[in-house]
Write a protein that holds these residues in place. Structure first.
Motif, PDB file in Angstrom:
ATOM      1  N   GLU A   1       0.849  -1.473   0.093  1.00 46.61           N
ATOM      2  CA  GLU A   1       0.365   0.411  -0.132  1.00 46.61           C
ATOM      3  C   GLU A   1       0.877   1.471  -0.104  1.00 46.61           C
ATOM      4  O   GLU A   1       2.164   0.894  -0.125  1.00 46.61           O
ATOM      5  CB  GLU A   1      -0.720  -0.293   0.903  1.00 46.61           C
ATOM      6  N   TYR A   2       0.635   2.283  -0.711  1.00 42.54           N
ATOM      7  CA  TYR A   2       0.905   3.502  -0.005  1.00 42.54           C
ATOM      8  C   TYR A   2      -0.364   4.805  -0.345  1.00 42.54           C
ATOM      9  O   TYR A   2      -1.221   4.095  -1.171  1.00 42.54           O
ATOM     10  CB  TYR A   2       1.931   4.112  -1.600  1.00 42.54           C
ATOM     11  N   GLU A   3       0.562   5.840   0.336  1.00 48.56           N
ATOM     12  CA  GLU A   3       0.033   7.083   0.300  1.00 48.56           C
ATOM     13  C   GLU A   3       0.991   8.167  -0.044  1.00 48.56           C
ATOM     14  O   GLU A   3       1.847   8.350   0.148  1.00 48.56           O
ATOM     15  CB  GLU A   3      -0.895   7.275   1.535  1.00 48.56           C
ATOM     16  N   GLU A   4       0.120   9.156  -0.232  1.00 44.96           N
ATOM     17  CA  GLU A   4       0.720  10.535  -0.956  1.00 44.96           C
ATOM     18  C   GLU A   4       0.266  11.344   0.450  1.00 44.96           C
ATOM     19  O   GLU A   4      -0.465  11.634   0.439  1.00 44.96           O
ATOM     20  CB  GLU A   4       0.930  11.559  -2.374  1.00 44.96           C
ATOM     21  N   ILE A   5       1.225  11.265   1.740  1.00 43.28           N
ATOM     22  CA  ILE A   5       1.099  12.291   2.456  1.00 43.28           C
ATOM     23  C   ILE A   5       1.427  13.833   2.812  1.00 43.28           C
ATOM     24  O   ILE A   5       2.989  13.566   2.525  1.00 43.28           O
ATOM     25  CB  ILE A   5       1.100  11.495   4.169  1.00 43.28           C
ATOM     26  N   PHE A   6       1.646  14.971   3.057  1.00 44.41           N
ATOM     27  CA  PHE A   6       1.651  15.984   2.998  1.00 44.41           C
ATOM     28  C   PHE A   6       3.176  16.363   2.565  1.00 44.41           C
ATOM     29  O   PHE A   6       4.141  16.678   2.421  1.00 44.41           O
ATOM     30  CB  PHE A   6       2.795  16.193   4.868  1.00 44.41           C
ATOM     31  N   GLY A   7       2.204  16.071   0.566  1.00 42.99           N
ATOM     32  CA  GLY A   7       3.568  15.994  -0.341  1.00 42.99           C
ATOM     33  C   GLY A   7       4.705  14.919   0.185  1.00 42.99           C
ATOM     34  O   GLY A   7       5.348  15.301  -1.330  1.00 42.99           O
ATOM     35  N   ASN A   8       4.922  14.422   0.280  1.00 44.35           N
ATOM     36  CA  ASN A   8       5.686  12.740   0.439  1.00 44.35           C
ATOM     37  C   ASN A   8       5.030  11.490   0.120  1.00 44.35           C
ATOM     38  O   ASN A   8       3.648  11.101   0.928  1.00 44.35           O
ATOM     39  CB  ASN A   8       6.654  12.914   0.957  1.00 44.35           C
ATOM     40  N   TYR A   9       5.595  10.623  -1.088  1.00 42.11           N
ATOM     41  CA  TYR A   9       5.120   9.578  -0.815  1.00 42.11           C
ATOM     42  C   TYR A   9       5.349   8.344   0.678  1.00 42.11           C
ATOM     43  O   TYR A   9       6.796   8.995   0.859  1.00 42.11           O
ATOM     44  CB  TYR A   9       5.180   8.479  -1.752  1.00 42.11           C
ATOM     45  N   TYR A  10       4.892   7.793   1.240  1.00 41.79           N
ATOM     46  CA  TYR A  10       5.072   6.519   2.650  1.00 41.79           C
ATOM     47  C   TYR A  10       4.626   5.224   1.723  1.00 41.79           C
ATOM     48  O   TYR A  10       3.309   5.241   1.183  1.00 41.79           O
ATOM     49  CB  TYR A  10       4.477   7.056   3.653  1.00 41.79           C
ATOM     50  N   GLY A  11       5.101   4.184   2.020  1.00 41.86           N
ATOM     51  CA  GLY A  11       4.062   3.374   1.588  1.00 41.86           C
ATOM     52  C   GLY A  11       5.186   1.524   2.032  1.00 41.86           C
ATOM     53  O   GLY A  11       6.520   1.579   2.961  1.00 41.86           O
ATOM     54  N   THR A  12       4.348   1.128   2.328  1.00 43.73           N
ATOM     55  CA  THR A  12       4.960  -0.477   2.799  1.00 43.73           C
ATOM     56  C   THR A  12       5.380  -1.437   1.608  1.00 43.73           C
ATOM     57  O   THR A  12       5.074  -1.854   1.164  1.00 43.73           O
ATOM     58  CB  THR A  12       4.123  -1.045   3.576  1.00 43.73           C
ATOM     59  N   PRO A  13       7.252  -1.867   1.665  1.00 45.96           N
ATOM     60  CA  PRO A  13       6.972  -2.451   1.132  1.00 45.96           C
ATOM     61  C   PRO A  13       6.786  -4.126   0.617  1.00 45.96           C
ATOM     62  O   PRO A  13       6.680  -4.243   2.224  1.00 45.96           O
ATOM     63  CB  PRO A  13       8.852  -2.833   0.986  1.00 45.96           C
ATOM     64  N   THR A  14       6.505  -4.364  -0.180  1.00 43.70           N
ATOM     65  CA  THR A  14       5.896  -6.022  -0.177  1.00 43.70           C
ATOM     66  C   THR A  14       7.064  -7.120   0.833  1.00 43.70           C
ATOM     67  O   THR A  14       6.354  -7.672   1.636  1.00 43.70           O
ATOM     68  CB  THR A  14       5.954  -6.618  -1.336  1.00 43.70           C
ATOM     69  N   GLU A  15       8.146  -6.904   0.318  1.00 34.90           N
ATOM     70  CA  GLU A  15       9.360  -7.343   1.177  1.00 34.90           C
ATOM     71  C   GLU A  15       8.965  -7.844   2.943  1.00 34.90           C
ATOM     72  O   GLU A  15       9.756  -8.327   3.937  1.00 34.90           O
ATOM     73  CB  GLU A  15      10.391  -7.275   0.920  1.00 34.90           C
ATOM     74  N   GLU A  16       8.766  -6.205   3.408  1.00 34.28           N
ATOM     75  CA  GLU A  16       8.360  -6.195   5.125  1.00 34.28           C
ATOM     76  C   GLU A  16       7.346  -7.799   5.765  1.00 34.28           C
ATOM     77  O   GLU A  16       8.328  -8.063   5.785  1.00 34.28           O
ATOM     78  CB  GLU A  16       8.120  -4.843   5.455  1.00 34.28           C
ATOM     79  N   ILE A  17       6.892  -8.048   5.081  1.00 29.82           N
ATOM     80  CA  ILE A  17       6.380  -8.943   4.970  1.00 29.82           C
ATOM     81  C   ILE A  17       6.947 -10.002   5.123  1.00 29.82           C
ATOM     82  O   ILE A  17       6.718 -11.701   5.488  1.00 29.82           O
ATOM     83  CB  ILE A  17       4.671  -8.836   4.059  1.00 29.82           C
ATOM     84  N   GLU A  18       7.142 -10.075   3.633  1.00 26.35           N
ATOM     85  CA  GLU A  18       7.568 -11.495   3.488  1.00 26.35           C
ATOM     86  C   GLU A  18       9.465 -11.670   4.932  1.00 26.35           C
ATOM     87  O   GLU A  18       9.323 -13.079   5.033  1.00 26.35           O
ATOM     88  CB  GLU A  18       8.428 -11.668   1.683  1.00 26.35           C
ATOM     89  N   ARG A  19       9.672 -10.720   5.451  1.00 21.07           N
ATOM     90  CA  ARG A  19      10.641 -10.434   6.278  1.00 21.07           C
ATOM     91  C   ARG A  19       9.706 -11.543   6.983  1.00 21.07           C
ATOM     92  O   ARG A  19      10.793 -12.092   8.348  1.00 21.07           O
ATOM     93  CB  ARG A  19      11.152  -9.364   5.574  1.00 21.07           C
ATOM     94  N   ALA A  20       9.448 -10.910   7.864  1.00 21.81           N
ATOM     95  CA  ALA A  20       8.377 -10.969   9.068  1.00 21.81           C
ATOM     96  C   ALA A  20       8.082 -12.928   8.651  1.00 21.81           C
ATOM     97  O   ALA A  20       7.950 -13.705   9.797  1.00 21.81           O
ATOM     98  CB  ALA A  20       7.037 -10.201   9.207  1.00 21.81           C
ATOM     99  N   LYS A  21       7.955 -13.525   7.610  1.00 21.53           N
ATOM    100  CA  LYS A  21       6.980 -14.391   8.016  1.00 21.53           C
ATOM    101  C   LYS A  21       8.362 -15.241   7.703  1.00 21.53           C
ATOM    102  O   LYS A  21       8.119 -16.095   8.760  1.00 21.53           O
ATOM    103  CB  LYS A  21       6.252 -14.977   6.462  1.00 21.53           C
ATOM    104  N   ARG A  22       9.463 -14.717   7.426  1.00 20.18           N
ATOM    105  CA  ARG A  22      11.029 -15.544   7.239  1.00 20.18           C
ATOM    106  C   ARG A  22      11.803 -15.796   8.776  1.00 20.18           C
ATOM    107  O   ARG A  22      11.777 -16.467   9.016  1.00 20.18           O
ATOM    108  CB  ARG A  22      11.963 -15.189   6.304  1.00 20.18           C
ATOM    109  N   MET A  23      11.274 -14.602   9.442  1.00 18.93           N
ATOM    110  CA  MET A  23      11.790 -14.602  10.592  1.00 18.93           C
ATOM    111  C   MET A  23      10.781 -15.100  12.081  1.00 18.93           C
ATOM    112  O   MET A  23      11.218 -14.840  13.532  1.00 18.93           O
ATOM    113  CB  MET A  23      12.084 -13.116  11.335  1.00 18.93           C
ATOM    114  N   ASN A  24       9.197 -15.582  11.420  1.00 19.98           N
ATOM    115  CA  ASN A  24       8.317 -15.733  12.204  1.00 19.98           C
ATOM    116  C   ASN A  24       7.807 -14.761  13.604  1.00 19.98           C
ATOM    117  O   ASN A  24       7.853 -15.404  14.934  1.00 19.98           O
ATOM    118  CB  ASN A  24       8.338 -17.111  12.944  1.00 19.98           C
ATOM    119  N   LYS A  25       7.745 -13.863  13.268  1.00 16.23           N
ATOM    120  CA  LYS A  25       7.913 -12.569  13.851  1.00 16.23           C
ATOM    121  C   LYS A  25       5.939 -12.153  13.493  1.00 16.23           C
ATOM    122  O   LYS A  25       6.066 -11.739  12.352  1.00 16.23           O
ATOM    123  CB  LYS A  25       8.408 -10.590  14.014  1.00 16.23           C
TER     124      LYS A  25
END
Ligand code: ADP
Ligand code: 5GP
Length: 217
Positions: free
Chosen positions: A104-128
């Motif tokens: 997902e991503y949004e434009e907030i206060f004139g800047n882009y912010y977004g969640t990389p898909t890879e973060e979910i994969e990283r959490a699954k790998r680390m079981n956290k």
């Protein structure tokens, strides 16, 4: 594979039994629940979500990890690349959008912010469980994509006056940016009712304890 945390949230899969001696055995914690895999913390800018998130992450390094977002905003003093954010140019961010690299991503206060898909994969790998510090629209997107795996917690300031004074005393933004953040606070507060829980951050200790209780039971 170490994916118990995720498997536990799949309605179509049975919960595998905990292997003896693994996980949160009796006496290993004052808390009793396994956290949801995706925990979203949102709040109007200045309400204290970064402070609360950092405290909770520091107290539970074995169970939780921070979802590092990508952004095009400038780095603040004390922030670190790849730890607080991945700081990207607009061109790089737009490339990432086109490549489908963001959940997902949004434009907030004139800047882009977004969640990389890879973060979910990283959490699954680390079981956290993954702790997100993202805006309300991002939080709703996460819930829409992962309805059974997510828990949404909204941090509210005691009042708009307190919010303004916290933003001013943080000394990280100029008055014009602060005004923009306060103007957005109203929209964000109106979306609090869509969240699973609302915690008022008046006394910091009490707010941290309450969020911890909501996550771990
Ligand atoms: P956010 O991440 O929501 O923008 P921060 O965590 O950066 O907010 O907090 C904004 C400012 O308010 C910081 O200077 C922080 O130290 C301060 N702060 C956070 N919680 C409290 C609280 N309960 N009481 C007083 N000051 C607080
Ligand atoms: P800040 O500039 O204060 O770090 O963040 C501004 C706003 O962007 C905050 O509400 C923060 O939660 C939100 N934010 C940070 N990362 C993300 C993200 O990946 N996605 C979305 N939707 N919002 C984010």
């Amino acid at each position: 594979m170490g994916l118990r945390r995720w498997a536990a949230c799949q309605p179509f899969k049975k919960n595998p039994p905990l292997p003896a001696g693994e996980g949160w055995g009796e006496g290993s914690s004052v808390f009793s629940h396994m956290p949801k895999p995706l925990i979203v913390i949102s709040a109007p800018s200045g309400a204290g979500k970064t402070t609360i998130t950092k405290r909770i992450l520091a107290a539970h390094p074995g169970e939780l990890m921070f979802s590092v977002s990508a952004t095009t905003r400038a780095m603040r003093p004390g922030e670190r690349e790849g730890v607080d954010y991945f700081f990207l140019t607009r061109e790089k961010f737009e490339e990432l959008i086109r490549a489908g690299g963001l959940i997902e991503y949004e434009e907030i206060f004139g800047n882009y912010y977004g969640t990389p898909t890879e973060e979910i994969e990283r959490a699954k790998r680390m079981n956290k469980s993954l702790l997100f510090d993202i805006d309300v629209k991002g939080g709703i997107s996460i819930r829409t994509k992962y309805p059974t795996e997510s828990q949404l917690i909204f941090i509210a300031p005691p009042s708009l006056e307190v919010l303004e004074s916290r933003l001013t005393s943080r000394e990280t933004e100029n008055p014009e940016v602060i005004a923009r953040r306060l103007a957005r606070a109203e929209m964000e507060m109106s979306m609090a009712q869509k969240y699973d829980h609302v915690v008022v951050n008046d006394n910091l200790e009490a707010a941290v304890n309450e969020v911890e209780r909501l996550i771990f039971g």
